[in-house]
Design an enzyme around this catalytic site. Structure first.
Site, short mmCIF file in Angstrom:
data_model
loop_
_atom_site.label_atom_id
_atom_site.label_comp_id
_atom_site.label_asym_id
_atom_site.label_seq_id
_atom_site.Cartn_x
_atom_site.Cartn_y
_atom_site.Cartn_z
N SER A 144 40.46 28.21 44.27
CA SER A 144 41.73 28.27 43.53
C SER A 144 42.10 26.86 43.08
O SER A 144 41.72 25.87 43.72
CB SER A 144 42.84 28.82 44.43
OG SER A 144 44.09 28.61 43.81
N TYR A 158 46.96 29.32 52.54
CA TYR A 158 46.12 29.68 51.38
C TYR A 158 45.44 28.42 50.83
O TYR A 158 44.24 28.39 50.60
CB TYR A 158 46.99 30.34 50.33
CG TYR A 158 46.24 30.85 49.11
CD1 TYR A 158 45.50 32.02 49.16
CD2 TYR A 158 46.27 30.15 47.91
CE1 TYR A 158 44.81 32.50 48.04
CE2 TYR A 158 45.59 30.61 46.79
CZ TYR A 158 44.88 31.78 46.85
OH TYR A 158 44.19 32.24 45.75
N1 LIG Z 1 45.05 36.00 40.52
C1 LIG Z 1 45.23 34.69 40.60
O1 LIG Z 1 46.20 34.13 40.07
C2 LIG Z 1 44.23 33.84 41.35
C3 LIG Z 1 44.27 32.45 41.15
C4 LIG Z 1 43.34 31.65 41.81
C5 LIG Z 1 42.40 32.23 42.65
N2 LIG Z 1 42.41 33.58 42.82
C6 LIG Z 1 41.39 34.13 43.73
O2 LIG Z 1 40.59 35.03 43.00
C7 LIG Z 1 40.07 36.02 43.89
C8 LIG Z 1 40.34 37.41 43.30
O3 LIG Z 1 41.74 37.59 43.20
P1 LIG Z 1 42.39 38.69 42.27
O4 LIG Z 1 43.57 38.06 41.63
O5 LIG Z 1 41.36 39.34 41.44
O6 LIG Z 1 42.98 39.68 43.39
P2 LIG Z 1 43.03 41.28 43.53
O7 LIG Z 1 44.03 41.54 44.57
O8 LIG Z 1 43.13 41.94 42.20
O9 LIG Z 1 41.58 41.60 44.11
C9 LIG Z 1 41.18 41.17 45.39
C10 LIG Z 1 40.19 42.16 45.95
O10 LIG Z 1 39.80 41.68 47.26
C11 LIG Z 1 39.86 42.77 48.15
N3 LIG Z 1 40.14 42.29 49.50
C12 LIG Z 1 41.26 41.64 49.91
N4 LIG Z 1 41.22 41.44 51.23
C13 LIG Z 1 40.05 41.99 51.67
C14 LIG Z 1 39.46 42.12 52.94
N5 LIG Z 1 40.06 41.68 54.04
N6 LIG Z 1 38.25 42.72 53.04
C15 LIG Z 1 37.63 43.21 51.93
N7 LIG Z 1 38.17 43.14 50.70
C16 LIG Z 1 39.36 42.53 50.57
C17 LIG Z 1 40.99 43.66 47.65
O11 LIG Z 1 40.89 44.99 48.15
C18 LIG Z 1 40.80 43.56 46.15
O12 LIG Z 1 39.91 44.55 45.67
C19 LIG Z 1 40.77 35.79 45.23
O13 LIG Z 1 39.89 35.05 46.07
C20 LIG Z 1 41.96 34.95 44.87
O14 LIG Z 1 42.40 34.16 45.93
C21 LIG Z 1 43.28 34.40 42.18
#
Ligand SMILES: NC(=O)c1ccc[n+]([C@@H]2O[C@H](COP(=O)([O-])OP(=O)(O)OC[C@H]3O[C@@H](n4cnc5c(N)ncnc54)[C@H](O)[C@@H]3O)[C@@H](O)[C@H]2O)c1
Length: 194
Positions: A144, A158
């Site tokens: 991130s 985080y």
């Molecule tokens: N959305 C943002 O703004 C953002 C910004 C920077 C980084 N990220 C990172 O990108 C990645 C994806 O995020 P996203 O926004 O697509 O989120 P999202 O919530 O849409 O998807 C996350 C997925 O991970 C799965 N997951 C969560 N905890 C889990 C666990 N304990 N075991 C198995 N599966 C699990 C969820 O079921 C979900 O399908 C994450 O690592 C997040 O930290 C997101």
């Protein structure tokens, strides 16, 4: 002509789902690992488009179950060539705000370290030996922006766990470069997902 296998954690939603679609379109056999049962429907959706995919349901904070989960994937597919450690979550307060530093409890801390650092470590350890044997592999870790610079949005658990994931990426990249394996971290800014 053996098909390369990509394992994508958190592939049932958001960025992970986009990654799954992209890798499947590139011809890889995609294994979606997620705790959300929606993963099975996502895999079926890819198969219905003529692509190769399957789902494995599991909670990656259950660290003791990860070696069994990885062994199951290797039993079924024989290999993992691309590992994408994407599963992640930023636990927020009920009002959607971050936790202030002094509010943080061991619960959020331990969960974040488990999901963003220890699970990627264990999955990498399970799949890297095969990549090394074949002389090719990719480990992609979704970190991130908050791992690189201070923002007012990030809770310390985080931020610290994502920064740790960047360190893990650097260690893998250095140690496995001589074996044809690259490791990269992606550090996105905020984007709208479920
Ligand atoms: N959305 C943002 O703004 C953002 C910004 C920077 C980084 N990220 C990172 O990108 C990645 C994806 O995020 P996203 O926004 O697509 O989120 P999202 O919530 O849409 O998807 C996350 C997925 O991970 C799965 N997951 C969560 N905890 C889990 C666990 N304990 N075991 C198995 N599966 C699990 C969820 O079921 C979900 O399908 C994450 O690592 C997040 O930290 C997101």
């Amino acid at each position: 002509m053996t098909k390369r296998v990509a394992v994508v954690t958190g592939g049932a939603s958001g960025l992970g789902w986009a990654i799954c679609q992209s890798l499947a379109q590139d011809g890889l056999n995609v294994v979606i690992v997620d705790r959300n049962a929606e993963a099975s429907a996502r895999a079926l959706e890819l198969v219905s488009r003529g692509l190769s995919a399957s789902a494995v349901l599991g909670d990656l904070t259950d660290l003791d179950a990860i070696s069994g989960l990885a062994a199951g994937i290797l039993d079924r597919h024989g290999r993992c060539d691309v590992l994408v450690n994407n599963a992640g979550t930023h636990i927020k307060r009920a009002n959607g705000q971050r936790f202030a530093f002094e509010e943080i409890s061991r619960k959020e801390w331990d969960l974040s370290i488990a999901l963003h650092m220890t699970a990627p470590l264990l999955l990498s350890q399970a799949f890297l030996p095969g990549m090394k044997e074949r002389g090719w592999g990719r480990v992609i870790n979704i970190a991130s922006r908050v791992a690189r610079t201070y923002t007012v949005q990030g809770s310390a658990f985080y931020v610290a766990s994502k920064a740790g994931l960047v360190g893990l990426t650097r260690s893998i990249a250095g140690e496995y470069a001589p074996h044809g394996i690259t490791s990269n971290a992606i550090a996105p800014g905020r984007f709208k997902t479920p």
